[in-house]
Write a protein that holds these residues in place. Structure first.
Motif, PDB file in Angstrom:
ATOM      1  N   VAL A  38      -8.248   7.557  14.099  1.00  0.00           N
ATOM      2  CA  VAL A  38      -8.175   6.646  12.953  1.00  0.00           C
ATOM      3  C   VAL A  38      -9.386   6.848  12.042  1.00  0.00           C
ATOM      4  CG1 VAL A  38      -8.292   4.204  12.289  1.00  0.00           C
ATOM      5  CG2 VAL A  38      -6.717   4.941  14.062  1.00  0.00           C
ATOM      6  N   ALA A  39     -10.569   7.011  12.636  1.00  0.00           N
ATOM      7  CA  ALA A  39     -11.770   7.231  11.828  1.00  0.00           C
ATOM      8  C   ALA A  39     -11.667   8.527  11.031  1.00  0.00           C
ATOM      9  CB  ALA A  39     -13.006   7.257  12.728  1.00  0.00           C
ATOM     10  N   VAL A  40     -11.151   9.573  11.647  1.00  0.00           N
ATOM     11  CA  VAL A  40     -10.985  10.852  10.938  1.00  0.00           C
ATOM     12  C   VAL A  40      -9.974  10.708   9.812  1.00  0.00           C
ATOM     13  CG1 VAL A  40     -10.126  13.214  11.186  1.00  0.00           C
ATOM     14  CG2 VAL A  40     -11.699  12.276  12.881  1.00  0.00           C
ATOM     15  N   LEU A  41      -8.866  10.028  10.073  1.00  0.00           N
ATOM     16  CA  LEU A  41      -7.856   9.837   9.034  1.00  0.00           C
ATOM     17  C   LEU A  41      -8.396   9.005   7.875  1.00  0.00           C
ATOM     18  CD1 LEU A  41      -4.632   9.247  11.144  1.00  0.00           C
ATOM     19  CD2 LEU A  41      -5.168  11.205   9.694  1.00  0.00           C
ATOM     20  N   ARG A  42      -9.226   8.030   8.159  1.00  0.00           N
ATOM     21  CA  ARG A  42      -9.805   7.229   7.079  1.00  0.00           C
ATOM     22  C   ARG A  42     -10.750   8.054   6.222  1.00  0.00           C
ATOM     23  NH1 ARG A  42     -10.906   1.517  10.101  1.00  0.00           N
ATOM     24  NH2 ARG A  42      -8.767   0.769   9.931  1.00  0.00           N
ATOM     25  N   PRO A  46      -8.710   8.609   1.837  1.00  0.00           N
ATOM     26  CA  PRO A  46      -9.322   7.338   1.442  1.00  0.00           C
ATOM     27  C   PRO A  46      -8.268   6.331   0.986  1.00  0.00           C
ATOM     28  CG  PRO A  46      -9.701   9.015  -0.218  1.00  0.00           C
ATOM     29  CD  PRO A  46      -9.031   9.696   0.942  1.00  0.00           C
ATOM     30  N   ARG A  47      -8.655   5.107   1.003  1.00  0.00           N
ATOM     31  CA  ARG A  47      -7.773   4.014   0.609  1.00  0.00           C
ATOM     32  C   ARG A  47      -7.373   4.160  -0.857  1.00  0.00           C
ATOM     33  NH1 ARG A  47      -9.790  -1.871   2.156  1.00  0.00           N
ATOM     34  NH2 ARG A  47      -7.761  -2.693   2.650  1.00  0.00           N
ATOM     35  N   PRO A  48      -6.102   3.996  -1.151  1.00  0.00           N
ATOM     36  CA  PRO A  48      -5.691   4.137  -2.557  1.00  0.00           C
ATOM     37  C   PRO A  48      -6.239   2.986  -3.401  1.00  0.00           C
ATOM     38  CG  PRO A  48      -3.847   3.410  -1.230  1.00  0.00           C
ATOM     39  CD  PRO A  48      -4.972   3.705  -0.288  1.00  0.00           C
ATOM     40  N   ARG A  49      -6.645   3.305  -4.611  1.00  0.00           N
ATOM     41  CA  ARG A  49      -7.144   2.292  -5.537  1.00  0.00           C
ATOM     42  C   ARG A  49      -5.985   1.851  -6.423  1.00  0.00           C
ATOM     43  NH1 ARG A  49     -11.361   0.888  -2.923  1.00  0.00           N
ATOM     44  NH2 ARG A  49     -12.861   2.532  -2.618  1.00  0.00           N
ATOM     45  N   LEU A  50      -5.692   0.567  -6.398  1.00  0.00           N
ATOM     46  CA  LEU A  50      -4.587   0.046  -7.194  1.00  0.00           C
ATOM     47  C   LEU A  50      -5.106  -0.515  -8.511  1.00  0.00           C
ATOM     48  CD1 LEU A  50      -2.549  -1.840  -4.450  1.00  0.00           C
ATOM     49  CD2 LEU A  50      -2.072   0.386  -5.427  1.00  0.00           C
ATOM     50  N   ASP A  51      -4.399  -0.230  -9.584  1.00  0.00           N
ATOM     51  CA  ASP A  51      -4.733  -0.854 -10.862  1.00  0.00           C
ATOM     52  C   ASP A  51      -3.987  -2.182 -10.948  1.00  0.00           C
ATOM     53  OD1 ASP A  51      -2.203   0.135 -11.061  1.00  0.00           O
ATOM     54  OD2 ASP A  51      -2.464   1.040 -13.038  1.00  0.00           O
ATOM     55  N   TRP A  52      -4.119  -2.886 -12.038  1.00  0.00           N
ATOM     56  CA  TRP A  52      -3.515  -4.216 -12.155  1.00  0.00           C
ATOM     57  C   TRP A  52      -1.996  -4.145 -12.068  1.00  0.00           C
ATOM     58  CZ3 TRP A  52      -0.091  -5.388 -15.963  1.00  0.00           C
ATOM     59  CH2 TRP A  52      -0.034  -4.507 -17.052  1.00  0.00           C
ATOM     60  N   ALA A  53      -1.393  -3.073 -12.604  1.00  0.00           N
ATOM     61  CA  ALA A  53       0.064  -2.947 -12.567  1.00  0.00           C
ATOM     62  C   ALA A  53       0.554  -2.709 -11.130  1.00  0.00           C
ATOM     63  CB  ALA A  53       0.518  -1.825 -13.475  1.00  0.00           C
ATOM     64  N   GLY A  54      -0.165  -1.889 -10.393  1.00  0.00           N
ATOM     65  CA  GLY A  54       0.199  -1.628  -9.004  1.00  0.00           C
ATOM     66  C   GLY A  54       0.062  -2.879  -8.144  1.00  0.00           C
ATOM     67  N   ARG A  55      -0.997  -3.656  -8.400  1.00  0.00           N
ATOM     68  CA  ARG A  55      -1.188  -4.903  -7.663  1.00  0.00           C
ATOM     69  C   ARG A  55      -0.077  -5.894  -7.971  1.00  0.00           C
ATOM     70  NH1 ARG A  55      -5.158  -6.350  -5.176  1.00  0.00           N
ATOM     71  NH2 ARG A  55      -7.240  -5.573  -5.018  1.00  0.00           N
ATOM     72  N   ALA A  56       0.306  -5.974  -9.244  1.00  0.00           N
ATOM     73  CA  ALA A  56       1.375  -6.894  -9.630  1.00  0.00           C
ATOM     74  C   ALA A  56       2.699  -6.497  -8.977  1.00  0.00           C
ATOM     75  CB  ALA A  56       1.511  -6.925 -11.152  1.00  0.00           C
ATOM     76  N   MET A  57       2.979  -5.206  -8.950  1.00  0.00           N
ATOM     77  CA  MET A  57       4.209  -4.720  -8.340  1.00  0.00           C
ATOM     78  C   MET A  57       4.218  -5.009  -6.843  1.00  0.00           C
ATOM     79  SD  MET A  57       7.129  -3.290  -8.633  1.00  0.00           S
ATOM     80  CE  MET A  57       7.161  -2.482 -10.201  1.00  0.00           C
ATOM     81  N   LEU A  58       3.097  -4.751  -6.178  1.00  0.00           N
ATOM     82  CA  LEU A  58       3.010  -4.999  -4.743  1.00  0.00           C
ATOM     83  C   LEU A  58       3.139  -6.493  -4.439  1.00  0.00           C
ATOM     84  CD1 LEU A  58       2.709  -3.514  -2.115  1.00  0.00           C
ATOM     85  CD2 LEU A  58       0.256  -3.747  -2.313  1.00  0.00           C
TER      86      LEU A  58
END
Length: 82
Positions: A38-42, A46-58
């Motif tokens: 898990v540490a290697v995969l992280r 890296p964690r995807p960065r969501l913009d405001w539109a992606g956050r609203a959709m999610l």
């Protein structure tokens, strides 16, 4: 269909019996290996960065989940940095 169900039940029971027969040290080693993976995969993904539109959709998609499922989510979004 019934044969497949019986097969899946058999495989699950055999898997549980194998787990019961393992030593505690073997389980600890397996946990350490999984944590390392898990540490290697992280690091590599890296964690995807969501913009405001992606956050609203999610958020809209999560609202479509049934209440009982929404209450038992294990993964939640971090607070918006902006």
């Amino acid at each position: 269909m019934v044969l497949r169900l019986l097969y899946l039940i058999f495989v699950r029971v055999v898997g549980w019996l194998v787990l019961l027969g393992r030593l505690s040290a073997v389980k600890d080693v397996e946990l350490l290996v999984l944590r390392h993976e898990v540490a290697v995969l992280r690091r590599t993904n890296p964690r995807p960065r969501l913009d405001w539109a992606g956050r609203a959709m999610l958020a809209a998609l999560v609202r479509r989940l049934p209440n009982w499922l929404r209450e038992h989510r294990l993964v939640t979004l971090p607070p918006d940095p902006g």
